[in-house]
Design a protein around this motif. Structure first.
Motif, short mmCIF file in Angstrom:
data_model
loop_
_atom_site.label_atom_id
_atom_site.label_comp_id
_atom_site.label_asym_id
_atom_site.label_seq_id
_atom_site.Cartn_x
_atom_site.Cartn_y
_atom_site.Cartn_z
N ALA A 141 0.81 -1.13 0.02
CA ALA A 141 -0.18 -0.34 -0.22
C ALA A 141 1.35 1.02 0.08
N PHE A 142 0.38 2.18 -0.33
CA PHE A 142 0.95 3.58 -0.19
C PHE A 142 1.69 4.25 1.11
N ASN A 143 2.28 4.20 1.52
CA ASN A 143 2.56 4.94 2.69
C ASN A 143 1.92 5.75 3.78
N LYS A 144 1.30 6.20 2.91
CA LYS A 144 -0.20 7.35 3.71
C LYS A 144 -1.09 7.22 3.09
N GLN A 145 -1.81 7.13 4.15
CA GLN A 145 -3.34 7.30 4.35
C GLN A 145 -4.18 8.48 3.13
N LEU A 146 -4.91 8.37 2.40
CA LEU A 146 -5.24 9.38 0.95
C LEU A 146 -6.29 9.78 1.43
N ASP A 147 -6.00 11.46 1.14
CA ASP A 147 -7.36 12.22 1.61
C ASP A 147 -8.52 11.90 0.55
N MET A 148 -9.17 11.15 0.76
CA MET A 148 -11.27 10.52 -0.16
C MET A 148 -11.62 11.89 -0.90
N THR A 149 -11.29 13.06 -0.44
CA THR A 149 -12.21 14.33 -0.79
C THR A 149 -11.06 14.72 -2.50
N ALA A 150 -10.20 13.85 -2.49
CA ALA A 150 -8.88 14.32 -3.60
C ALA A 150 -9.13 13.12 -4.34
N LEU A 183 -7.36 -4.50 -6.25
CA LEU A 183 -6.56 -3.02 -5.99
C LEU A 183 -7.94 -3.20 -4.25
N VAL A 184 -7.56 -2.96 -3.43
CA VAL A 184 -8.26 -2.14 -2.00
C VAL A 184 -7.89 -1.30 -1.34
N LEU A 185 -9.30 -0.59 -1.46
CA LEU A 185 -9.17 1.14 -0.39
C LEU A 185 -9.99 0.93 1.03
N ALA A 186 -8.65 1.08 2.04
CA ALA A 186 -9.95 0.12 3.30
C ALA A 186 -9.04 1.54 4.45
N PRO A 187 -9.81 1.72 5.48
CA PRO A 187 -9.77 2.81 6.46
C PRO A 187 -8.59 2.24 7.41
N ILE A 188 -7.60 2.00 7.24
CA ILE A 188 -6.39 0.75 7.93
C ILE A 188 -5.40 1.67 7.99
N ALA A 189 -4.38 1.28 8.65
CA ALA A 189 -2.82 2.24 8.27
C ALA A 189 -2.19 1.21 7.04
N PRO A 190 -2.10 1.82 6.28
CA PRO A 190 -1.36 1.17 5.33
C PRO A 190 -0.13 -0.06 5.40
N THR A 343 -18.04 9.24 4.22
CA THR A 343 -18.56 9.99 5.55
C THR A 343 -16.90 10.32 6.27
N ASP A 344 -17.55 12.33 6.48
CA ASP A 344 -15.63 11.94 7.00
C ASP A 344 -16.22 11.13 8.78
N GLY A 345 -14.82 11.06 8.96
CA GLY A 345 -14.32 10.04 10.00
C GLY A 345 -14.75 8.33 9.93
N VAL A 346 -15.67 8.46 8.62
CA VAL A 346 -15.49 6.72 8.67
C VAL A 346 -14.31 6.22 7.61
N ASN A 347 -14.51 6.64 6.46
CA ASN A 347 -14.02 6.66 5.71
C ASN A 347 -13.46 8.09 4.33
N SER A 348 -12.66 8.71 5.62
CA SER A 348 -12.46 10.26 4.30
C SER A 348 -11.35 10.20 4.27
N THR A 349 -10.23 8.95 5.06
CA THR A 349 -9.14 8.66 5.21
C THR A 349 -8.76 7.55 4.81
N MET A 350 -8.35 6.82 3.63
CA MET A 350 -8.52 5.75 3.55
C MET A 350 -6.85 5.00 2.80
N SER A 351 -6.45 3.88 2.93
CA SER A 351 -5.11 3.67 2.62
C SER A 351 -5.62 2.26 1.37
N VAL A 352 -4.93 2.98 0.32
CA VAL A 352 -4.68 2.47 -1.09
C VAL A 352 -3.51 1.90 -1.68
N GLY A 353 -3.45 0.22 -2.01
CA GLY A 353 -3.21 -0.54 -2.13
C GLY A 353 -3.79 -2.41 -2.86
#
Length: 561
Positions: A141-150, A183-190, A343-353
């Motif tokens: 996974a990319f080593n930073k969680q992503l802002d899912m509004t971008a 491909l996985v999008l998940a709201p956990i640490a990379p 949803t803010d605080g739920v999946n607004s930032t996610m790991s992508v990998g």
């Protein structure tokens, strides 16, 4: 003007008290951190209370010696933190190429490994996610969680060992390729992607009796084995019989999700899932091979030489609270799309990998990440400018700095570095009139050890820049008998590095106050005026109790002469 002996306030004058006696008027300097109102009360008592008291504000902040003055000033570098709006210069875009995978992506899980190779004439990293030995899973996974509004665009290759294939004649076992790759999008640490979620039929994101699932995850990929709840058009390969080979079955590509508890959501029907086989895998998905792999292979030809490769492009866009994930085969007809409510605080930032999982059926599966073009997630950090009691400094309002999540922000006394393309940013504290910078605390815990690692939660990002109010010297004027002159106002002196001399002008900003007081004294008939020298000897050589006693003694000595 009649010039008198110049008086220097240090411990030597305690031994030579006649040096304090003048023929006219003397200016007596008292350190504000030494003399409070109670000290002046004692002075007035000793002087018979025949003069009004000069008010002095007691200041317990530490005194800093600069030259011979109990007051310090500092010059801030250009990178003062109060002038910074965006630590990254407003540019939060980032592109990672296939030569930078090991730097910008993190792997996890038992099946994960990287191997160096070449793709398209450039160095590349070939990532294995299941090793071809069964019952394992891995992720990168990319080593930073992503802002899912971008938005972002990710180019990659899906790498396989084989397709599902039926067993050979005479009761040969089916040759299943495993369970999942995609491909996985998940709201956990990379770095947790490869060790979270159950393998096998849970596809690496769901739950089973042995492992919890990943809540609110979204994944696109290839499902190789039909389990309960899977797409109805997925068909497993069959074993051979004594008289015929087994059926190859197929594999399907599509998008799966988990609920808020991490349970894999079931599929109703086959809508959104595209089935393909070895015969049309190239035209549909773009899988290509330079040789004819065996149906019984469990591993690639080599660590960086997969049997089949399919170039893909994933694009993510966002608008009005909804993200849209689109997958296209670069060399095939396949395309898929999924809308994701953010949803803010739920999946607004996610790991992508990427993740793969296997159970009893298995093969080596993995990816080659070619390019990731994205906007890094950002957060705001509030910077407060406060005194030692935690009160805001007058005239210095709090400021806010935007920066990439996981960047670091810190205060240094020199050598500030605000490289907008870097991840570590340092600044100097602003110069604030009347105050001296004393230190910085970071975060909600107010740690004195920096720097601050920027969280994706703004409320956690706090920097407190602390100051102590500068100590000035309160100068009162007494006559030759030691009486405080009520007609001459006291003055506050404290320009760093300045000696105040009644006979010689200085460039100090407050020198005009001093000379005005001297002028007032002259207008009241005092013609013999001595100078006054601001010195730190009293504070650097004596303790506070003795300072108080010494000062009172010196004033008493005026009365004795």
């Amino acid at each position: 003007m009649e010039k008198n002996d110049f008086a220097k306030a240090n411990t030597q004058q305690a031994k030579h008290r006649r040096m304090w006696v003048t023929a006219g008027m003397t200016a007596l300097t008292v350190g504000a951190s030494i003399a409070g109102p109670e000290l002046l009360d004692e002075v007035q008592n000793d002087l018979g209370n025949n003069e009004p008291r000069t008010t002095v504000t007691k200041d317990s902040s530490p005194l800093v010696k600069v030259g011979n003055v109990l007051f310090s000033s500092r010059s801030a570098a250009a990178e003062t933190i109060n002038n910074v709006v965006d630590a990254n210069g407003g540019n939060h875009s980032f592109k990672s190429t296939q030569t930078q995978v090991t730097t910008n992506f993190t792997g996890s899980g038992t099946g994960f490994s990287n191997a160096s190779g070449s793709y398209g004439g450039q160095n590349a990293t070939f990532t294995t996610l299941t090793a071809g030995s069964g019952s394992d899973q891995g992720a990168i996974a990319f080593n930073k969680q992503l802002d899912m509004t971008a938005g972002w665009t990710l180019k990659f290759n899906m790498n396989l060992t084989k397709y599902n294939t039926g067993g050979a004649i005479l009761s040969g076992s089916s040759n299943g390729a495993g369970d999942f790759l995609g491909l996985v999008l998940a709201p956990i640490a990379p770095n947790k992607l490869g060790t979270s979620g159950a393998g096998g039929g849970a596809l690496g994101i769901g739950t089973d009796a042995n492992a919890a699932g990943i809540p609110n995850a979204v994944q696109w990929g290839i499902d190789f084995y039909k389990n309960d709840g899977d797409a109805t058009n997925l068909v497993n390969p069959t074993d051979g019989t004594l008289i015929s080979s087994g059926s190859d079955g197929n594999q399907v590509a599509g998008i799966r999700t988990t609920d808020s508890a991490g349970k894999l959501n079931t599929v109703s029907g086959s809508t959104g899932f595209t089935a393909f086989t070895k015969s049309n895998g190239q035209s549909v998905m773009g899988f290509n091979s330079t040789y004819s792999p065996s149906a019984t292979d469990s591993k690639w030809q080599g660590p960086s030489n997969p049997n089949y490769e399919a170039p893909m492009t994933a694009t993510y866009t966002y608008a009005n609270g909804v993200g849209t994930l689109t997958i296209k085969a670069d060399n095939g007809s396949y395309t898929a799309s999924k809308e994701i409510t953010i949803t803010d605080g739920v999946n607004s930032t996610m790991s992508v990998g990427f993740k793969a999982s296997d159970g009893a059926k298995y093969s080596q599966k993995g990816v080659t990440i070619r390019e990731f073009d994205l906007t890094l997630p950002t957060a705001d950090t509030k910077v407060n400018y406060i005194d030692k009691e935690g009160n805001a400094i007058s005239g210095q309002a709090s400021t806010t700095i935007k920066s990439n999540v996981n960047d670091t922000l810190g205060i240094v006394t020199s050598g500030a570095s605000t490289n907008t393309t870097g991840t570590a940013h340092t600044f100097t504290a602003p110069t604030t009139a009347g105050y001296t910078y004393t230190g910085t605390t970071y975060g909600t815990s107010k740690s004195t050890t920096g720097p601050l690692t920027v969280s994706d939660t703004d409320a956690n990002n706090i920097i407190n820049v602390q100051y102590a109010k500068n100590s000035k010297l309160t100068t009162v004027f007494v006559d030759q008998n030691g009486h405080v002159l009520s007609t001459v106002p006291s003055v506050e002196l404290g320009t760093a590095g300045t000696n105040y001399d009644g006979q010689k002008a200085t460039a100090a900003a407050d020198y005009a106050d001093y000379t005005a007081a001297l002028a007032t004294a002259k207008s009241n008939g005092y013609t013999g005026v001595s100078g006054v020298y601001s010195d730190s000897a009293l504070t650097t050589k004596l303790g506070r109790t003795y300072q108080r006693q010494l000062l009172v003694t010196l004033i008493k000595q005026f009365m004795c002469n």
